[in-house]
Design a protein around this motif. Structure first.
Motif, PDB file in Angstrom:
ATOM      1  N   TRP A  34       5.233   1.873  14.678  1.00  0.00           N
ATOM      2  CA  TRP A  34       4.324   1.372  13.637  1.00  0.00           C
ATOM      3  C   TRP A  34       2.930   1.996  13.772  1.00  0.00           C
ATOM      4  CZ3 TRP A  34       5.308  -3.082  10.179  1.00  0.00           C
ATOM      5  CH2 TRP A  34       6.646  -3.486  10.193  1.00  0.00           C
ATOM      6  N   THR A  35       2.815   3.073  14.517  1.00  0.00           N
ATOM      7  CA  THR A  35       1.540   3.778  14.633  1.00  0.00           C
ATOM      8  C   THR A  35       1.786   5.260  14.385  1.00  0.00           C
ATOM      9  OG1 THR A  35       1.863   4.060  16.999  1.00  0.00           O
ATOM     10  CG2 THR A  35       0.502   2.198  16.327  1.00  0.00           C
ATOM     11  N   PRO A  36       0.802   6.040  13.945  1.00  0.00           N
ATOM     12  CA  PRO A  36      -0.491   5.577  13.446  1.00  0.00           C
ATOM     13  C   PRO A  36      -0.316   4.836  12.126  1.00  0.00           C
ATOM     14  CG  PRO A  36      -0.217   7.926  13.052  1.00  0.00           C
ATOM     15  CD  PRO A  36       0.959   7.497  13.866  1.00  0.00           C
ATOM     16  N   PRO A  37      -1.229   3.911  11.828  1.00  0.00           N
ATOM     17  CA  PRO A  37      -1.057   3.063  10.639  1.00  0.00           C
ATOM     18  C   PRO A  37      -0.889   3.846   9.330  1.00  0.00           C
ATOM     19  CG  PRO A  37      -2.775   2.198  12.034  1.00  0.00           C
ATOM     20  CD  PRO A  37      -2.401   3.512  12.628  1.00  0.00           C
ATOM     21  N   ASP A  38      -1.516   5.032   9.228  1.00  0.00           N
ATOM     22  CA  ASP A  38      -1.417   5.745   7.940  1.00  0.00           C
ATOM     23  C   ASP A  38      -0.023   6.327   7.716  1.00  0.00           C
ATOM     24  OD1 ASP A  38      -1.625   7.649   9.873  1.00  0.00           O
ATOM     25  OD2 ASP A  38      -3.052   8.924   8.820  1.00  0.00           O
ATOM     26  N   ALA A  57       4.720  -4.012   6.784  1.00  0.00           N
ATOM     27  CA  ALA A  57       4.544  -2.551   6.782  1.00  0.00           C
ATOM     28  C   ALA A  57       3.667  -2.115   5.613  1.00  0.00           C
ATOM     29  CB  ALA A  57       5.910  -1.870   6.716  1.00  0.00           C
ATOM     30  N   ARG A  58       3.818  -2.808   4.475  1.00  0.00           N
ATOM     31  CA  ARG A  58       2.992  -2.454   3.311  1.00  0.00           C
ATOM     32  C   ARG A  58       1.510  -2.659   3.629  1.00  0.00           C
ATOM     33  NH1 ARG A  58       0.214  -4.946  -0.561  1.00  0.00           N
ATOM     34  NH2 ARG A  58       0.818  -7.059   0.085  1.00  0.00           N
ATOM     35  N   ILE A  59       1.199  -3.790   4.251  1.00  0.00           N
ATOM     36  CA  ILE A  59      -0.213  -4.100   4.536  1.00  0.00           C
ATOM     37  C   ILE A  59      -0.785  -3.105   5.546  1.00  0.00           C
ATOM     38  CG2 ILE A  59      -1.719  -5.819   5.636  1.00  0.00           C
ATOM     39  CD1 ILE A  59       0.152  -7.938   4.266  1.00  0.00           C
ATOM     40  N   ILE A  60      -0.064  -2.888   6.654  1.00  0.00           N
ATOM     41  CA  ILE A  60      -0.571  -1.959   7.674  1.00  0.00           C
ATOM     42  C   ILE A  60      -0.675  -0.543   7.098  1.00  0.00           C
ATOM     43  CG2 ILE A  60      -0.054  -0.872   9.907  1.00  0.00           C
ATOM     44  CD1 ILE A  60       1.195  -3.546  10.755  1.00  0.00           C
ATOM     45  N   GLY A  61       0.370  -0.143   6.365  1.00  0.00           N
ATOM     46  CA  GLY A  61       0.394   1.201   5.784  1.00  0.00           C
ATOM     47  C   GLY A  61      -0.739   1.425   4.794  1.00  0.00           C
ATOM     48  N   THR A  62      -1.008   0.405   3.971  1.00  0.00           N
ATOM     49  CA  THR A  62      -2.074   0.555   2.971  1.00  0.00           C
ATOM     50  C   THR A  62      -3.435   0.676   3.655  1.00  0.00           C
ATOM     51  OG1 THR A  62      -0.758  -0.842   1.504  1.00  0.00           O
ATOM     52  CG2 THR A  62      -3.040  -0.453   0.861  1.00  0.00           C
ATOM     53  N   LEU A  76      -8.941   2.104   5.053  1.00  0.00           N
ATOM     54  CA  LEU A  76      -9.736   0.875   4.990  1.00  0.00           C
ATOM     55  C   LEU A  76     -10.154   0.384   6.376  1.00  0.00           C
ATOM     56  CD1 LEU A  76      -7.651  -1.024   2.262  1.00  0.00           C
ATOM     57  CD2 LEU A  76      -9.674   0.408   1.948  1.00  0.00           C
ATOM     58  N   GLY A  77      -9.505   0.928   7.410  1.00  0.00           N
ATOM     59  CA  GLY A  77      -9.853   0.515   8.778  1.00  0.00           C
ATOM     60  C   GLY A  77     -10.783   1.516   9.447  1.00  0.00           C
ATOM     61  N   GLY A  78     -11.325   2.446   8.688  1.00  0.00           N
ATOM     62  CA  GLY A  78     -12.233   3.442   9.258  1.00  0.00           C
ATOM     63  C   GLY A  78     -11.486   4.609   9.881  1.00  0.00           C
TER      64      GLY A  78
END
Lengths: 312, 435
Positions: free
Chosen positions: B406-410, B236-241, B247-249
């Motif tokens: 787990w979406t949206p990632p932000d 979750a930390r990686i996806i959230g960051t 960073l994913g546009g």
């Protein structure tokens, strides 16, 4: 069948009328039976299935649970969120379509005879396009990676190159509603045009002679005289809008709070293969549609029989 | 196609009579109605014609013992599953051979004819470990691996060079995030509420030493999820960051494999996790003149990133296995046909013509593969260590539940997302919540 009994209702009719009735049944009967088979049977089957916990891929675990599926659905925030989204789409689209459709109907009604045919054809074009195709067209126009809307309209406040329209309900729903309005306004305008044509010219002429302004003519003569047409248009479109599926399915697939009730029914029955729960969602959706019809017909006193020769 | 077959079985006279118009046109497309030769229907997922070509080849090699007809399934994996599940549950006897995505194998396993011992031996001798895992359920081979898919890390050599990253060594997600933030470039990841999100979460959790599903063989209401764990929080930390820091546009929340590729090919492309199809797709774009050759020359590849330096990577696993419907009239012949279909040379040819990597290690030995797919060794290595997604009949619920939470990632937060997700999925599995 001979009409010889005193209590026989057929006594009220002449031989010819009875023969006509019989012929009527013979002609309409097969269609009536087919209608029952293709509409009533699935509805009853759906209600029956909705009383079970039944997953298509686990047929042996089918279990009768009475109304538990309904309790689950009605106590779930997802149902209420989807219902709210559906109602919002219905109200906004029907209201905007009604205003736009009426304006278009007036234009068509007043248009010169020479261009009237062309005008009607032009206005009808969006309605002639298959919904899935128009949904894709709108999707590709607004999509952040392939769309042109962001680059063409970045001078509009709130729109910039980085706006991801389909990433949140607040921007995705307006696009979905706009596509729905674009697609079906022609339909509503045609219905209203038919209503406009039925308003006798003498009435508007008389109002003019009496010095009524354009707005007064509209409000006191034209609109009251086409009330039935307006109500039929609203009812038809409200039912259609409430069952919206294609646009949402193509553009967002219901993600980020844009799911509507038909999509919920589809995902539960078809994607999850939860036949029991999905049937219950479908039955509830059907009840909602019935409610809308009931309210429209009773409260607004829509005369649907008017088009087939008046009330009996 | 299937209807055509049934018609030839049940009413040969009617087919012969339909000598004019559309009926004959259809017949000429489907081939003559061979009397006496059993017809096997192979339900294939859409490809560039490779499966139809193999069906033709195996029909010829069968010397009249059987013939294979192909029937096309819908485009995406979820819709393919839906159709197969409905047909299998309805006892459709036309499901002789089916192309099945690995995560759906457990759900469909009860409807499949058992794999004969000799077929199992003949078809799995050199199968790569990840692909073999994906074909099994409850320690038993229930489908035959045909081709296998995996994601690798694609990168722009110029970006990696500027960042001073040694790409011959394993890289971590944190390293990629640092480079993206420092150089103002974008990472090609898939943040859409779709299957690709489950694929990403699974690889992150597996690489962090955890697992999404603790007890794959449990009933729906007894399933235990491993989301509320250090591994779950790390994922979750990686996806959230990546989401929170952009960073994913800007398109991350709706980004799929194809949109990631477009981003990666663009000016802000840097690193991308994606399937091998990106290589022929990029080559095709260069040939068509829509992409500059310099972009293709700048692309490098490595194994899927790991969560931290001291853990192993766990690349996603996909592909297609072949199953035989329990209701098939000719299960023995169907398995015989499958043995023909999955021969290593057919897998090689399929890779070369359709870009889908073999599940059999032997199939990689053809020198043409190295020439056409210079990253073939990386793909093979990735398939050896790939981690399957949760193997349970309730995969669809778990996957959809993960996608929704787990979406949206932000909005993914290591402190709350894993817990909320676990609670939600558990309630869905118990029949207490809608999905």
């Amino acid at each position: 069948m001979k009409a010889n009994g005193k209590n026989n209702r057929n006594n009220d009719y002449s031989d010819r009328a009875r023969a006509e009735r019989r012929l009527g049944w013979m002609l309409a009967g097969p269609a009536f039976i087919i209608m029952l088979a293709v509409t009533l049977y699935p509805i009853l089957q759906a209600f029956f299935d909705s009383l079970y916990a039944f997953r298509l891929t686990a047929p042996d675990e089918r279990e009768f649970i009475l109304l538990q599926n309904y309790v689950t659905i009605l106590s779930d925030p997802v149902w209420w969120r989807d219902l709210w989204t559906t109602v919002l789409i219905t109200i906004v689209t029907v209201a905007v379509e009604l205003v736009l459709g009426f304006a278009l109907a007036l234009v068509m009604h007043r248009a010169l005879k020479a261009v009237r045919g062309w005008l009607r054809t032009a206005i009808l074009v969006p309605y002639g396009i298959i919904t899935v195709v128009s949904a894709y067209a709108w999707f590709y126009a607004f999509d952040i990676s392939s769309g042109y809307v962001n680059s063409w309209f970045d001078w509009v406040p709130g729109i910039d190159q980085d706006l991801n329209w389909f990433a949140q309900a607040s921007t995705a729903l307006p696009v979905i509603m706009a596509s729905e309005i674009w697609k079906t306004t022609p339909f509503i305008s045609l219905l209203l045009l038919a209503g406009l044509a039925q308003v006798p010219d003498e009435l508007t002429e008389a109002a003019k002679v009496d010095g009524a302004t354009w707005w007064e003519q509209m409000r006191k003569v034209i609109i009251p005289n086409m009330k039935a047409a307006i109500m039929v248009a609203v009812l038809f479109r409200a039912l259609d809008a409430f069952r919206i599926f294609d646009n949402v399915f193509i553009m967002t697939n219901g993600q980020y709070g844009t799911e509507v009730l038909s999509l919920l029914a589809y995902r539960t029955s078809i994607t999850r293969l939860e036949i029991g729960l999905g049937s219950a969602v479908s039955v509830l959706l059907f009840v909602c549609v019935l409610l809308i019809s009931f309210v429209a017909i009773k409260v607004f006193k829509v005369d649907l029989a008017g088009t087939t020769g008046g009330k009996r | 196609m299937r209807q055509e077959k049934n018609r030839t079985r049940r009413r040969p006279g009617a087919v012969a009579a339909a000598s004019l118009g559309l009926a004959s046109l259809l017949l000429s497309g489907c081939g003559p109605a061979n009397s006496g030769v059993p017809t096997l229907t192979w339900y294939i997922n859409p490809d560039a014609g490779g499966q139809a070509a193999i069906a033709q080849l195996c029909t010829e090699q069968a010397n009249g013992e059987y013939r294979i007809e192909t029937s096309l399934l819908p485009n995406d994996a979820a819709a393919q599953r839906e159709q197969l599940a409905r047909r299998l549950a309805a006892g459709d006897d036309s499901l002789d051979i089916m192309s099945i995505d690995p995560p759906f194998v457990p759900e469909l396993a009860t409807f499949l004819a058992p794999v004969p011992e000799e077929t199992a031996q003949a078809t799995t001798e050199n199968t790569l470990e990840g692909a073999l895992q994906g074909a099994m359920y409850e320690d038993e081979l229930v489908t035959v691996p045909f081709w296998a898919n995996t994601q690798i890390l694609w990168y722009r050599e110029s970006v990696a060079e500027e960042a001073g990253l040694d790409m011959s060594q394993p890289v971590t997600w944190d390293q990629l995030m640092e480079v993206a933030a420092a150089q103002d470039v974008e990472l090609g990841v898939q943040g859409s509420q779709a299957e690709s999100m489950t694929v990403w979460i699974n690889s992150l959790i597996e690489s962090a030493g955890g697992t999404i599903l603790e007890n794959p063989e449990a009933e729906a209401d007894e399933i235990e999820l491993g989301l509320v764990s250090d591994a779950g929080r790390e994922a979750a930390r990686i996806i959230g960051t990546i989401g929170d820091e952009g960073l994913g546009g800007p398109g991350l929340a709706t980004s799929t494999e194809n949109t990631s590729l477009t981003l990666f090919q663009g000016e802000s492309g840097s690193f991308m996790v994606n399937y091998p199809f990106v290589w022929p797709a990029t080559q095709g774009a260069v040939e068509d003149g829509t992409l500059d050759q310099s972009v293709l020359d700048d692309i490098g590849w490595a194994l899927y990133p790991r969560v931290s330096e001291d853990t192993e990577t766990a690349p996603p696993l996909g592909g297609i296995n072949l199953g035989v419907g329990a209701g098939s009239d000719n299960p023995e012949l169907a398995y015989q046909a499958i043995e023909c279909i999955v021969q290593p040379e057919n897998q090689t040819e399929y890779f070369l013509t359709n870009g889908n990597p073999p599940s059999n290690s032997e199939a990689y030995e053809d020198p043409r593969i190295e020439e056409q797919f210079p990253m073939a060794d990386t793909i093979r290595e990735s398939l050896e260590i790939a981690a399957p997604r949760p193997q349970t009949p309730f995969y669809n619920e778990i996957s959809s539940g993960l996608q929704q939470t787990w979406t949206p990632p932000d909005e993914v937060d290591p402190e709350t997302t894993p817990e909320e997700s676990a609670e939600f999925i558990t309630a869905v599995l118990r029949g207490e919540r809608l999905l």
